[in-house]
Design a protein around this motif. Structure first.
Motif, mmCIF file in Angstrom:
data_model
loop_
_atom_site.group_PDB
_atom_site.id
_atom_site.type_symbol
_atom_site.label_atom_id
_atom_site.label_comp_id
_atom_site.label_asym_id
_atom_site.label_seq_id
_atom_site.Cartn_x
_atom_site.Cartn_y
_atom_site.Cartn_z
ATOM 1 N N CYS A 178 -12.166 -13.366 -5.535
ATOM 2 C CA CYS A 178 -11.230 -13.291 -4.409
ATOM 3 C C CYS A 178 -11.973 -12.709 -3.211
ATOM 4 C CB CYS A 178 -10.029 -12.422 -4.785
ATOM 5 S SG CYS A 178 -8.821 -12.228 -3.463
ATOM 6 N N GLU A 179 -12.118 -13.482 -2.159
ATOM 7 C CA GLU A 179 -12.911 -13.077 -1.004
ATOM 8 C C GLU A 179 -12.037 -12.492 0.096
ATOM 9 O OE1 GLU A 179 -16.262 -14.863 2.097
ATOM 10 O OE2 GLU A 179 -15.511 -16.089 0.425
ATOM 11 N N VAL A 180 -12.258 -11.217 0.387
ATOM 12 C CA VAL A 180 -11.543 -10.572 1.485
ATOM 13 C C VAL A 180 -12.071 -11.129 2.802
ATOM 14 C CG1 VAL A 180 -11.117 -8.386 2.678
ATOM 15 C CG2 VAL A 180 -11.060 -8.484 0.169
ATOM 16 N N LYS A 182 -11.139 -14.196 3.639
ATOM 17 C CA LYS A 182 -10.855 -15.619 3.449
ATOM 18 C C LYS A 182 -9.581 -15.811 2.634
ATOM 19 C CE LYS A 182 -12.727 -19.720 1.120
ATOM 20 N NZ LYS A 182 -13.835 -20.224 0.258
ATOM 21 N N ASP A 183 -9.558 -15.212 1.446
ATOM 22 C CA ASP A 183 -8.403 -15.372 0.561
ATOM 23 C C ASP A 183 -7.307 -14.369 0.872
ATOM 24 O OD1 ASP A 183 -9.746 -17.422 -0.856
ATOM 25 O OD2 ASP A 183 -10.853 -15.905 -1.969
ATOM 26 N N ILE A 184 -7.686 -13.236 1.416
ATOM 27 C CA ILE A 184 -6.744 -12.223 1.884
ATOM 28 C C ILE A 184 -7.421 -11.494 3.041
ATOM 29 C CG2 ILE A 184 -7.549 -10.475 0.221
ATOM 30 C CD1 ILE A 184 -4.607 -9.503 0.069
ATOM 31 N N THR A 185 -6.669 -11.186 4.071
ATOM 32 C CA THR A 185 -7.279 -10.611 5.268
ATOM 33 C C THR A 185 -7.285 -9.089 5.228
ATOM 34 O OG1 THR A 185 -5.219 -10.456 6.537
ATOM 35 C CG2 THR A 185 -6.388 -12.575 6.591
ATOM 36 N N HIS A 186 -8.083 -8.527 6.116
ATOM 37 C CA HIS A 186 -8.113 -7.070 6.272
ATOM 38 C C HIS A 186 -6.727 -6.538 6.625
ATOM 39 C CE1 HIS A 186 -9.391 -3.083 7.676
ATOM 40 N NE2 HIS A 186 -8.721 -3.336 8.783
ATOM 41 N N ASP A 187 -6.061 -7.194 7.559
ATOM 42 C CA ASP A 187 -4.735 -6.726 7.978
ATOM 43 C C ASP A 187 -3.741 -6.781 6.829
ATOM 44 O OD1 ASP A 187 -5.616 -6.208 10.528
ATOM 45 O OD2 ASP A 187 -4.914 -8.109 11.374
ATOM 46 N N GLU A 188 -3.852 -7.809 5.982
ATOM 47 C CA GLU A 188 -2.944 -7.910 4.835
ATOM 48 C C GLU A 188 -3.202 -6.797 3.828
ATOM 49 O OE1 GLU A 188 -2.005 -12.723 4.790
ATOM 50 O OE2 GLU A 188 -3.847 -11.951 3.866
ATOM 51 N N THR A 495 3.450 -0.936 4.576
ATOM 52 C CA THR A 495 4.692 -1.586 5.003
ATOM 53 C C THR A 495 5.073 -2.724 4.065
ATOM 54 O OG1 THR A 495 3.419 -3.047 6.460
ATOM 55 C CG2 THR A 495 4.284 -0.997 7.419
ATOM 56 N N ALA A 496 4.189 -3.051 3.094
ATOM 57 C CA ALA A 496 4.472 -4.063 2.088
ATOM 58 C C ALA A 496 3.958 -3.545 0.752
ATOM 59 C CB ALA A 496 3.815 -5.394 2.451
ATOM 60 N N SER A 497 4.311 -4.219 -0.326
ATOM 61 C CA SER A 497 3.961 -3.736 -1.661
ATOM 62 C C SER A 497 2.642 -4.324 -2.144
ATOM 63 C CB SER A 497 5.061 -4.111 -2.650
ATOM 64 O OG SER A 497 4.661 -3.814 -3.977
ATOM 65 N N ARG A 498 1.805 -3.481 -2.779
ATOM 66 C CA ARG A 498 0.568 -3.968 -3.399
ATOM 67 C C ARG A 498 0.873 -4.889 -4.571
ATOM 68 N NH1 ARG A 498 -0.112 -1.991 -8.238
ATOM 69 N NH2 ARG A 498 -2.166 -2.979 -8.423
ATOM 70 N N ASP A 499 2.089 -4.815 -5.119
ATOM 71 C CA ASP A 499 2.473 -5.692 -6.221
ATOM 72 C C ASP A 499 2.510 -7.160 -5.801
ATOM 73 O OD1 ASP A 499 2.727 -3.454 -7.814
ATOM 74 O OD2 ASP A 499 4.881 -3.243 -7.453
ATOM 75 N N GLU A 500 2.539 -7.415 -4.483
ATOM 76 C CA GLU A 500 2.590 -8.784 -3.978
ATOM 77 C C GLU A 500 1.211 -9.453 -3.941
ATOM 78 O OE1 GLU A 500 4.023 -8.365 -0.063
ATOM 79 O OE2 GLU A 500 6.057 -7.751 -0.620
ATOM 80 N N VAL A 501 0.147 -8.661 -4.086
ATOM 81 C CA VAL A 501 -1.191 -9.173 -3.807
ATOM 82 C C VAL A 501 -1.570 -10.322 -4.740
ATOM 83 C CG1 VAL A 501 -3.650 -8.610 -3.801
ATOM 84 C CG2 VAL A 501 -2.005 -7.031 -2.781
ATOM 85 N N LYS A 503 0.254 -12.516 -6.427
ATOM 86 C CA LYS A 503 0.964 -13.759 -6.107
ATOM 87 C C LYS A 503 0.476 -14.338 -4.783
ATOM 88 C CE LYS A 503 5.617 -15.740 -5.751
ATOM 89 N NZ LYS A 503 5.286 -16.596 -4.586
ATOM 90 N N LEU A 504 0.206 -13.457 -3.815
ATOM 91 C CA LEU A 504 -0.236 -13.896 -2.494
ATOM 92 C C LEU A 504 -1.512 -14.726 -2.586
ATOM 93 C CD1 LEU A 504 0.160 -13.591 0.655
ATOM 94 C CD2 LEU A 504 -1.394 -11.639 0.493
ATOM 95 N N VAL A 505 -2.510 -14.229 -3.314
ATOM 96 C CA VAL A 505 -3.796 -14.938 -3.368
ATOM 97 C C VAL A 505 -3.742 -16.131 -4.323
ATOM 98 C CG1 VAL A 505 -5.097 -12.907 -2.663
ATOM 99 C CG2 VAL A 505 -4.760 -13.353 -5.099
ATOM 100 N N VAL A 506 -2.992 -16.024 -5.399
ATOM 101 C CA VAL A 506 -2.882 -17.143 -6.330
ATOM 102 C C VAL A 506 -2.181 -18.321 -5.656
ATOM 103 C CG1 VAL A 506 -1.800 -17.938 -8.463
ATOM 104 C CG2 VAL A 506 -3.012 -15.754 -8.419
ATOM 105 N N ASP A 507 -1.151 -18.033 -4.866
ATOM 106 C CA ASP A 507 -0.452 -19.098 -4.137
ATOM 107 C C ASP A 507 -1.365 -19.785 -3.128
ATOM 108 O OD1 ASP A 507 1.815 -18.614 -5.548
ATOM 109 O OD2 ASP A 507 2.888 -17.552 -3.952
ATOM 110 N N ARG A 508 -2.449 -19.131 -2.741
ATOM 111 C CA ARG A 508 -3.409 -19.731 -1.816
ATOM 112 C C ARG A 508 -4.521 -20.482 -2.548
ATOM 113 N NH1 ARG A 508 -3.735 -14.491 2.332
ATOM 114 N NH2 ARG A 508 -1.715 -14.898 3.329
#
Length: 553
Positions: A178-180, A182-188, A495-501, A503-508
């Motif tokens: 998982c590439e920070v 690209k697959d998930i941003t710094h802001d996320e 402001t958001a849950s780490r539990d979402e991470v 699903k967030l990257v897998v959906d991408r």
């Protein structure tokens, strides 16, 4: 009886804290710890309790009556350190961890899965309220331990056992493949974690900046090391081993590593975890001599004495140092018998190599000091190098003499250091001149002010200096800064849950690999190794790594 620290020493300092008589130095509290080649046991103080042997992560410590013949020089190396270092014995006070608020959780994301990252994680996960998620773009963790440590240095890789112990903690999670950025941003990440720690290393090699450097046959040692260690990005690197001579520019440990690999019998390398493609190419190699160029003199050699000494143990290889190459700088010359013990040992070992007889038919590693490359020449590929002879000027600086000589070679490896680059941390401030992210004890600085919740550790924090042990101290320092800021309520609430991470990257479309996936890769590589009498056979294809991570076998 005294105990002795030998070549695999990783400098992580874990032995220091368990020594009841403070006989292991330099300690993490001493300035020399940051630059020491290894740690040393004082034979006059050691009480033979064995605590350090049990604690050493790389099995580098032995009783003095149980040393192999090749390790016997370490008796003198350890003792020499104490000739010019006055240390006090006594119990080492344990570190007292600051109290954490019992009713609050701390969520930390670490970008990178190398030693500095995992040492920071180890400090953090000792706190029950902390959850650590480690991200890496590759399917495998451990960074330079997996892709940087030479395959014939298996004891050094034993530090991975400690990393596994950290990863097995319930409050630790891997987000591999998982590439920070690209697959998930710094802001996320900032939205979902109290703190984000970047441990992305310094992967760019420094350039020679000479004519002909871009010719085929001229590559960086960084690339060559990654190639023979099975890094997926470098499987297809074009390494031309058709000439009889290679030249390595630089004289640090990496330079010695690549020289040694080039002349070691492939049948010996076949018992290591060297990549299959590199082993096959080395079996066809014509190289029988490697010349190592150092811009300065023997006293300024950047390699450690243990790595220098180990060259003499490579079967079928002569280490060649001509006596006139052993010119000392004015300061070392003037020091005489009062010279620093580490430098003195380096000079003594070089003189011993110079006095050794050579053997007909052996391959050769040739040291040439006070030499700098001026130009690479060739028609379509490297065929020769023009080299300047240097000399010491007043004050110990190095200048060119005007004398040059040529070396015929078809392979040139530059090994003059690493440097961080801004592309690895596009969302952070960057000091281009130093190749680091500006920081204060790991806290990222924007101007003079710390950025809330953003940290760095490892080479991207301090520059490409120090090895595994230095990364442990560096990672701990950054982790302690995160904990201190959390206790002082300086971190913003997510402001958001780490539990979402996940699903967030897998959906991408990310084929995410967790700890269990890495364990399956590890088991599959080791199983493949057992079939051929090797510690492991590394998978170098991303699809194969992903398949192994999903396999139930």
């Amino acid at each position: 009886m005294a105990h002795v620290i030998t070549r695999p020493c990783c400098n992580d300092g874990s032995c220091v804290s368990v020594c009841p008589v403070n006989c292991i130095h330099p300690t993490p509290d001493e300035p020399e710890f940051l630059t020491a080649e290894q740690l040393y046991i004082d034979p006059e103080t050691c009480i033979d309790c064995g605590a350090c042997i049990d604690e050493c992560p790389v099995e580098a410590i032995f009783p003095d009556d149980q040393l192999d013949e090749k390790d016997e020089p370490y008796l003198q190396i350890n003792a020499d350190y104490y000739k010019d270092h006055d240390v006090d014995g006594g119990l080492v006070p344990p570190k007292k961890a600051p109290p954490m608020p019992a009713d609050k959780e701390l969520h930390v994301a670490i970008v990178g899965a190398g030693p500095a990252a995992l040492y920071a994680a180890d400090t953090l996960v000792k706190k029950a309220q902390v959850t650590v998620d480690v991200f890496d773009r590759l399917p495998t963790p451990h960074g330079l331990v997996r892709f940087g440590v030479a395959p014939d240095h298996a004891p050094t890789k034993l530090v991975e056992r400690g990393y596994l112990s950290t990863a097995n903690k319930k409050n630790f999670n891997y987000f591999l493949n998982c590439e920070v950025g690209k697959d998930i941003t710094h802001d996320e990440l900032m939205e979902r974690y109290h703190a984000v720690v970047y441990a992305v290393g310094a992967a760019t090699d420094r350039r020679l900046d000479i004519p002909g450097e871009e010719l085929p046959g001229s590559i960086s040692a960084t690339e060559f090391v990654a190639w023979y260690n099975g890094h997926p990005d470098f499987v297809d690197l074009d390494v031309d081993l058709s000439s009889e001579r290679a030249v390595v520019v630089g004289n640090g440990n990496v330079a010695l590593d690549v020289a040694r690999i080039l002349v070691t019998d492939p049948d010996v390398l076949a018992k290591t975890d060297i990549s299959e493609h590199a082993l096959a190419k080395l079996r066809e190699s014509n190289i029988n001599e490697v010349v190592i160029l150092g811009r300065r003199g023997i006293a300024q050699g950047a390699y450690t004495n243990s790595e220098f000494l180990a060259l003499g143990d490579v079967e079928g290889v002569d280490v060649i140092i001509e006596p006139d190459e052993l010119t000392l700088d004015p300061e070392s010359e003037a020091a005489g018998d009062d010279i620093d013990s580490t430098i003195g040992t380096k000079i003594r070992l070089a003189q011993e190599f110079a006095d050794r007889p050579t053997t007909d038919g052996n391959k050769r590693i040739v040291f040439r000091f006070l030499s700098s490359p001026l130009e690479l020449e060739g028609d379509g590929k490297v065929t020769s190098m023009t080299v300047s002879r240097n000399e010491f000027a007043d004050g110990g600086s190095v200048t060119r003499t005007g004398e040059t000589y040529d070396i015929e070679t078809g392979l040139v490896l530059r090994s003059i250091g690493y440097k961080g680059h801004a592309e690895a941390v596009p969302d952070l401030p960057f000091d281009d001149a130093r190749g680091v992210v500006p920081n204060d004890d790991g806290r990222v600085l924007h101007g003079d002010d710390p950025m809330t919740g953003v940290y760095v550790t490892g080479w991207i924090k301090r520059g490409a200096t120090g090895g595994i042990g230095r990364n442990r101290l560096c990672g701990e320092e950054t982790a302690e800064a995160v904990i201190a800021d959390f206790i002082d309520e300086k971190l913003a609430e997510p402001t958001a849950s780490r539990d979402e991470v996940e699903k967030l990257v897998v959906d991408r479309g990310v084929n995410l690999i967790d700890l269990e996936g890495w364990k399956r890769i590890d088991a599959a590589e080791k199983a493949a190794g057992r079939e051929s009498g090797r510690p492991r056979v590394k998978f170098t294809d991303l699809a194969a790594l992903e398949a192994a991570a999903e396999s139930a076998e």
